[in-house]
Design a protein around this motif. Structure first.
Motif, mmCIF file in Angstrom:
data_model
loop_
_atom_site.group_PDB
_atom_site.id
_atom_site.type_symbol
_atom_site.label_atom_id
_atom_site.label_comp_id
_atom_site.label_asym_id
_atom_site.label_seq_id
_atom_site.Cartn_x
_atom_site.Cartn_y
_atom_site.Cartn_z
ATOM 1 N N ASN A 45 11.871 2.063 -12.533
ATOM 2 C CA ASN A 45 12.536 2.476 -13.831
ATOM 3 C C ASN A 45 11.624 2.738 -14.983
ATOM 4 O OD1 ASN A 45 14.850 2.790 -12.284
ATOM 5 N ND2 ASN A 45 15.715 0.674 -12.897
ATOM 6 N N GLY A 46 10.958 1.711 -15.133
ATOM 7 C CA GLY A 46 9.871 1.627 -16.200
ATOM 8 C C GLY A 46 8.915 2.972 -16.262
ATOM 9 N N LYS A 47 8.724 3.686 -15.199
ATOM 10 C CA LYS A 47 7.837 4.826 -15.068
ATOM 11 C C LYS A 47 8.623 6.059 -14.951
ATOM 12 C CE LYS A 47 3.743 2.741 -12.875
ATOM 13 N NZ LYS A 47 2.790 2.659 -12.003
ATOM 14 N N ASN A 48 10.193 5.739 -14.715
ATOM 15 C CA ASN A 48 11.085 6.980 -14.435
ATOM 16 C C ASN A 48 10.728 7.673 -13.413
ATOM 17 O OD1 ASN A 48 13.513 8.302 -14.938
ATOM 18 N ND2 ASN A 48 12.944 9.269 -16.956
ATOM 19 N N THR A 49 10.285 6.882 -12.206
ATOM 20 C CA THR A 49 9.683 7.709 -11.044
ATOM 21 C C THR A 49 10.215 7.323 -9.902
ATOM 22 O OG1 THR A 49 7.592 8.053 -11.878
ATOM 23 C CG2 THR A 49 7.466 8.119 -9.582
ATOM 24 N N VAL A 50 10.703 8.162 -9.061
ATOM 25 C CA VAL A 50 11.303 7.771 -7.601
ATOM 26 C C VAL A 50 10.512 8.112 -6.487
ATOM 27 C CG1 VAL A 50 13.136 8.447 -5.975
ATOM 28 C CG2 VAL A 50 13.640 8.115 -8.474
ATOM 29 N N TYR A 51 10.253 7.350 -5.385
ATOM 30 C CA TYR A 51 9.292 7.456 -4.165
ATOM 31 C C TYR A 51 10.284 7.656 -3.157
ATOM 32 C CZ TYR A 51 6.564 5.027 -7.850
ATOM 33 O OH TYR A 51 5.789 4.800 -9.264
ATOM 34 N N LEU A 52 9.300 8.226 -2.291
ATOM 35 C CA LEU A 52 9.900 8.089 -0.703
ATOM 36 C C LEU A 52 8.652 7.698 0.300
ATOM 37 C CD1 LEU A 52 12.286 9.075 0.968
ATOM 38 C CD2 LEU A 52 11.264 11.344 1.362
ATOM 39 N N GLN A 53 8.795 6.693 0.683
ATOM 40 C CA GLN A 53 7.831 6.227 1.729
ATOM 41 C C GLN A 53 8.177 6.701 3.106
ATOM 42 O OE1 GLN A 53 4.909 4.348 0.950
ATOM 43 N NE2 GLN A 53 4.615 4.961 3.439
ATOM 44 N N MET A 54 7.398 7.311 3.690
ATOM 45 C CA MET A 54 7.640 8.154 4.889
ATOM 46 C C MET A 54 6.724 7.609 6.058
ATOM 47 S SD MET A 54 8.133 11.976 3.751
ATOM 48 C CE MET A 54 6.629 12.228 3.536
ATOM 49 N N ASN A 55 7.175 7.096 7.039
ATOM 50 C CA ASN A 55 6.338 6.331 7.981
ATOM 51 C C ASN A 55 6.797 6.900 9.492
ATOM 52 O OD1 ASN A 55 5.533 4.117 6.130
ATOM 53 N ND2 ASN A 55 7.082 2.808 6.591
ATOM 54 N N SER A 56 6.007 6.582 10.309
ATOM 55 C CA SER A 56 6.088 7.160 11.828
ATOM 56 C C SER A 56 6.444 8.613 11.739
ATOM 57 C CB SER A 56 7.364 6.458 12.363
ATOM 58 O OG SER A 56 6.959 4.971 12.340
ATOM 59 N N LEU A 57 5.751 9.508 11.047
ATOM 60 C CA LEU A 57 5.974 10.914 10.772
ATOM 61 C C LEU A 57 5.872 11.614 12.155
ATOM 62 C CD1 LEU A 57 4.269 11.233 7.436
ATOM 63 C CD2 LEU A 57 6.709 11.884 7.830
ATOM 64 N N LYS A 58 6.806 12.564 12.201
ATOM 65 C CA LYS A 58 6.705 13.503 13.442
ATOM 66 C C LYS A 58 6.447 14.988 12.910
ATOM 67 C CE LYS A 58 10.586 10.621 15.060
ATOM 68 N NZ LYS A 58 11.940 10.516 15.465
ATOM 69 N N PRO A 59 6.059 15.676 13.903
ATOM 70 C CA PRO A 59 5.880 17.090 13.539
ATOM 71 C C PRO A 59 6.988 17.907 13.098
ATOM 72 C CG PRO A 59 4.754 16.746 15.732
ATOM 73 C CD PRO A 59 5.513 15.533 15.302
ATOM 74 N N GLU A 60 8.346 17.504 13.424
ATOM 75 C CA GLU A 60 9.792 18.074 13.017
ATOM 76 C C GLU A 60 9.828 17.655 11.553
ATOM 77 O OE1 GLU A 60 9.080 16.400 15.671
ATOM 78 O OE2 GLU A 60 10.951 15.110 16.398
ATOM 79 N N ASP A 61 8.964 16.722 10.757
ATOM 80 C CA ASP A 61 9.311 16.457 9.591
ATOM 81 C C ASP A 61 8.412 17.399 8.496
ATOM 82 O OD1 ASP A 61 8.877 12.854 10.404
ATOM 83 O OD2 ASP A 61 10.804 13.954 9.833
ATOM 84 N N THR A 62 7.740 18.348 9.194
ATOM 85 C CA THR A 62 6.989 19.122 8.335
ATOM 86 C C THR A 62 7.872 20.125 7.544
ATOM 87 O OG1 THR A 62 5.053 19.349 9.903
ATOM 88 C CG2 THR A 62 5.574 21.222 8.548
ATOM 89 N N ALA A 63 7.926 20.120 6.364
ATOM 90 C CA ALA A 63 8.633 20.752 5.432
ATOM 91 C C ALA A 63 7.988 20.726 3.970
ATOM 92 C CB ALA A 63 10.243 20.292 5.544
ATOM 93 N N VAL A 64 8.794 21.374 3.011
ATOM 94 C CA VAL A 64 8.444 21.154 1.580
ATOM 95 C C VAL A 64 9.823 20.225 1.256
ATOM 96 C CG1 VAL A 64 8.547 22.325 -0.493
ATOM 97 C CG2 VAL A 64 7.780 23.418 1.364
ATOM 98 N N TYR A 65 9.353 19.064 0.516
ATOM 99 C CA TYR A 65 10.199 18.245 0.198
ATOM 100 C C TYR A 65 10.135 18.282 -1.305
ATOM 101 C CZ TYR A 65 9.672 15.583 4.606
ATOM 102 O OH TYR A 65 9.693 15.461 6.019
ATOM 103 N N TYR A 66 11.455 18.133 -1.649
ATOM 104 C CA TYR A 66 12.087 18.076 -3.180
ATOM 105 C C TYR A 66 13.015 16.921 -3.639
ATOM 106 C CZ TYR A 66 11.624 23.300 -2.108
ATOM 107 O OH TYR A 66 11.132 24.372 -1.636
ATOM 108 N N CYS A 67 12.395 16.830 -4.890
ATOM 109 C CA CYS A 67 13.564 15.631 -5.613
ATOM 110 C C CYS A 67 14.510 16.449 -6.361
ATOM 111 C CB CYS A 67 12.806 14.671 -6.255
ATOM 112 S SG CYS A 67 11.718 15.314 -7.577
ATOM 113 N N ALA A 68 15.701 15.913 -6.571
ATOM 114 C CA ALA A 68 16.732 16.424 -7.196
ATOM 115 C C ALA A 68 17.494 15.235 -8.091
ATOM 116 C CB ALA A 68 17.799 17.344 -6.204
ATOM 117 N N THR A 69 17.985 15.670 -9.148
ATOM 118 C CA THR A 69 18.843 14.831 -9.950
ATOM 119 C C THR A 69 20.096 15.713 -10.556
ATOM 120 O OG1 THR A 69 19.088 13.303 -11.546
ATOM 121 C CG2 THR A 69 17.747 15.077 -12.285
#
Length: 121
Positions: free
Chosen positions: A72-96
């Motif tokens: 909250n101090g940085k007004n930033t949201v994160y997405l930690q992604m582990n055990s990635l698979k080829p089917e995770d290939t995509a463009v990733y977007y954040c939204a509010t």
């Protein structure tokens, strides 16, 4: 107006990890609800994860592998992604600026430009 800027995408081998960041600015509060989506070529934009002041929720396809968090101090949201698979290939977007139906793509008013994630096999 709200501006969202994603970063952290890239090329990673299957089984690897990446952490995406989404920095928010403009008419936004550090506690506003935020979400991550992704869109693969030829497919619809897909809900991944959501966070507000008390709740985090995930799509079944990423539960246990992805973790959403915020600074909250940085007004930033994160997405930690582990055990990635080829089917995770995509463009990733954040939204509010969404509604109570936070899995619904078309309810969100503000989107970032997206960051490409490519997972090689």
């Amino acid at each position: 107006q709200v501006q969202l800027v994603e970063s952290g995408g890239g090329l990673v081998q299957a089984g690897g990890s990446l952490r995406l960041s989404c920095a928010a600015s403009g008419r936004t509060a550090s506690t506003d609800a935020m979400a991550w989506f992704r869109q693969a070529p030829g497919k619809e934009r897909q809900f991944l994860a959501y966070i507000d002041w008390s709740t985090a929720d995930y799509a079944d396809s990423v539960k246990g592998r992805f973790t959403i968090s915020r600074d909250n101090g940085k007004n930033t949201v994160y997405l930690q992604m582990n055990s990635l698979k080829p089917e995770d290939t995509a463009v990733y977007y954040c939204a509010t600026g969404g509604s109570d139906y936070y899995r619904r793509v078309y309810d969100y008013a503000y989107w970032g430009q997206g960051t490409q994630v490519t997972v090689s096999s």
